[in-house]
Design an enzyme around this catalytic site. Structure first.
Site, PDB file in Angstrom:
ATOM      1  N   ASP A  30      70.543 -23.325  -4.578  1.00  0.00           N
ATOM      2  CA  ASP A  30      70.908 -23.399  -5.984  1.00  0.00           C
ATOM      3  C   ASP A  30      72.396 -23.732  -6.095  1.00  0.00           C
ATOM      4  O   ASP A  30      73.229 -23.172  -5.377  1.00  0.00           O
ATOM      5  CB  ASP A  30      70.598 -22.073  -6.692  1.00  0.00           C
ATOM      6  CG  ASP A  30      70.552 -22.234  -8.204  1.00  0.00           C
ATOM      7  OD1 ASP A  30      69.469 -22.090  -8.787  1.00  0.00           O
ATOM      8  OD2 ASP A  30      71.620 -22.518  -8.791  1.00  0.00           O
ATOM      9  N   ASN A  86      60.681 -18.379 -13.601  1.00  0.00           N
ATOM     10  CA  ASN A  86      60.936 -18.412 -15.042  1.00  0.00           C
ATOM     11  C   ASN A  86      59.996 -19.434 -15.686  1.00  0.00           C
ATOM     12  O   ASN A  86      59.886 -20.562 -15.209  1.00  0.00           O
ATOM     13  CB  ASN A  86      62.394 -18.798 -15.309  1.00  0.00           C
ATOM     14  CG  ASN A  86      63.378 -17.759 -14.801  1.00  0.00           C
ATOM     15  OD1 ASN A  86      63.067 -16.563 -14.789  1.00  0.00           O
ATOM     16  ND2 ASN A  86      64.553 -18.192 -14.377  1.00  0.00           N
ATOM     17  N   GLY A  92      64.230 -18.093 -19.682  1.00  0.00           N
ATOM     18  CA  GLY A  92      65.360 -18.536 -18.873  1.00  0.00           C
ATOM     19  C   GLY A  92      65.128 -19.822 -18.104  1.00  0.00           C
ATOM     20  O   GLY A  92      65.986 -20.229 -17.324  1.00  0.00           O
ATOM     21  N   GLN A  93      63.964 -20.463 -18.311  1.00  0.00           N
ATOM     22  CA  GLN A  93      63.752 -21.733 -17.597  1.00  0.00           C
ATOM     23  C   GLN A  93      64.616 -22.822 -18.214  1.00  0.00           C
ATOM     24  O   GLN A  93      64.609 -23.028 -19.437  1.00  0.00           O
ATOM     25  CB  GLN A  93      62.271 -22.148 -17.649  1.00  0.00           C
ATOM     26  CG  GLN A  93      61.995 -23.375 -16.775  1.00  0.00           C
ATOM     27  CD  GLN A  93      60.526 -23.749 -16.705  1.00  0.00           C
ATOM     28  OE1 GLN A  93      59.671 -23.162 -17.374  1.00  0.00           O
ATOM     29  NE2 GLN A  93      60.234 -24.759 -15.880  1.00  0.00           N
ATOM     30  N   SER A  94      65.404 -23.487 -17.377  1.00  0.00           N
ATOM     31  CA  SER A  94      66.285 -24.552 -17.873  1.00  0.00           C
ATOM     32  C   SER A  94      65.958 -25.899 -17.249  1.00  0.00           C
ATOM     33  O   SER A  94      66.337 -26.940 -17.797  1.00  0.00           O
ATOM     34  CB  SER A  94      67.755 -24.192 -17.606  1.00  0.00           C
ATOM     35  OG  SER A  94      67.969 -24.025 -16.222  1.00  0.00           O
ATOM     36  N   HIS A  99      59.629 -24.285 -10.251  1.00  0.00           N
ATOM     37  CA  HIS A  99      60.353 -23.885  -9.032  1.00  0.00           C
ATOM     38  C   HIS A  99      60.395 -22.366  -8.952  1.00  0.00           C
ATOM     39  O   HIS A  99      60.570 -21.695  -9.963  1.00  0.00           O
ATOM     40  CB  HIS A  99      61.783 -24.440  -9.039  1.00  0.00           C
ATOM     41  CG  HIS A  99      62.552 -24.115 -10.284  1.00  0.00           C
ATOM     42  ND1 HIS A  99      62.396 -24.818 -11.465  1.00  0.00           N
ATOM     43  CD2 HIS A  99      63.460 -23.151 -10.557  1.00  0.00           C
ATOM     44  CE1 HIS A  99      63.171 -24.303 -12.395  1.00  0.00           C
ATOM     45  NE2 HIS A  99      63.828 -23.278 -11.877  1.00  0.00           N
TER      46      HIS A  99
HETATM   47  P1  5GP Z   1      65.716 -22.121 -14.219  1.00  0.00           P
HETATM   48  O1  5GP Z   1      66.815 -21.734 -15.178  1.00  0.00           O
HETATM   49  O2  5GP Z   1      64.996 -23.352 -14.718  1.00  0.00           O
HETATM   50  O3  5GP Z   1      64.788 -21.028 -13.836  1.00  0.00           O
HETATM   51  O4  5GP Z   1      66.452 -22.523 -12.868  1.00  0.00           O
HETATM   52  C1  5GP Z   1      67.107 -23.738 -12.702  1.00  0.00           C
HETATM   53  C2  5GP Z   1      68.074 -23.549 -11.579  1.00  0.00           C
HETATM   54  O5  5GP Z   1      68.463 -24.827 -11.135  1.00  0.00           O
HETATM   55  C3  5GP Z   1      69.364 -22.816 -11.994  1.00  0.00           C
HETATM   56  O6  5GP Z   1      69.514 -21.649 -11.211  1.00  0.00           O
HETATM   57  C4  5GP Z   1      70.454 -23.837 -11.740  1.00  0.00           C
HETATM   58  O7  5GP Z   1      71.632 -23.269 -11.207  1.00  0.00           O
HETATM   59  C5  5GP Z   1      69.807 -24.798 -10.763  1.00  0.00           C
HETATM   60  N1  5GP Z   1      70.284 -26.165 -10.859  1.00  0.00           N
HETATM   61  C6  5GP Z   1      70.458 -26.885 -11.995  1.00  0.00           C
HETATM   62  N2  5GP Z   1      70.888 -28.122 -11.699  1.00  0.00           N
HETATM   63  C7  5GP Z   1      70.981 -28.182 -10.344  1.00  0.00           C
HETATM   64  C8  5GP Z   1      71.383 -29.203  -9.443  1.00  0.00           C
HETATM   65  O8  5GP Z   1      71.733 -30.330  -9.817  1.00  0.00           O
HETATM   66  N3  5GP Z   1      71.360 -28.908  -8.121  1.00  0.00           N
HETATM   67  C9  5GP Z   1      70.965 -27.676  -7.656  1.00  0.00           C
HETATM   68  N4  5GP Z   1      70.985 -27.499  -6.327  1.00  0.00           N
HETATM   69  N5  5GP Z   1      70.570 -26.689  -8.485  1.00  0.00           N
HETATM   70  C10 5GP Z   1      70.585 -26.937  -9.805  1.00  0.00           C
END
Ligand code: 5GP
Ligand code: ZN
Length: 113
Positions: A30, A86, A92-94, A99
């Site tokens: 991450d 998430n 909290g999914q972004s 994943h």
């Molecule tokens: P979510 O918020 O969807 O559960 O998790 C997305 C994760 O992806 C976050 O923890 C964020 O730090 C990570 N992330 C977002 N953009 C990138 C990227 O370009 N590279 C990597 N390695 N992680 C990313």
């Protein structure tokens, strides 16, 4: 998917630290780690979220087993680790490419915020 960050990483259009790859799965560190070990494990196939899965049992099971193996490889099993999925912006999914977060290397609180 053209605009998906994780699909771009898979196509090597965006750099990332890839820690594991097989025919249907890959895992990256991450970019904004929330624990000493913070790895994202996901299918190569673009599926937006858990809620968009219908007959993906085998893929989900496989990705989860890879998370387990990476936890072992990182030594996280010695103190415990957390796997987080998430689902939806409100949770909290972004990034909308499914994943699992593999987190470890520090004590974890419960419940998560
Ligand atoms: P979510 O918020 O969807 O559960 O998790 C997305 C994760 O992806 C976050 O923890 C964020 O730090 C990570 N992330 C977002 N953009 C990138 C990227 O370009 N590279 C990597 N390695 N992680 C990313
Ligand atoms: Zn994607």
């Amino acid at each position: 998917m053209q605009d998906c960050i994780f699909c771009k990483i898979l196509r090597k259009e965006i750099p990332a630290q890839i820690v594991f790859e097989d025919d249907r799965t890959f895992a990256i560190r991450d970019v904004n780690p929330q624990a000493p070990t913070h790895i994202l494990v996901m299918p190569k196939k673009h599926v937006a979220s858990l809620h968009d899965c219908s007959s993906e049992e085998s893929m989900l099971g496989h990705v989860l087993c890879i998370a387990r193996n990476l936890a072992e490889h990182e030594g996280l099993h010695k103190t415990g680790y957390r796997v987080v999925l998430n689902t939806g912006a409100g949770a909290g999914q972004s990034v909308f490419h499914i994943h699992f977060h593999l987190l470890g290397g520090r004590p974890m609180k419960w419940p998560p915020g």
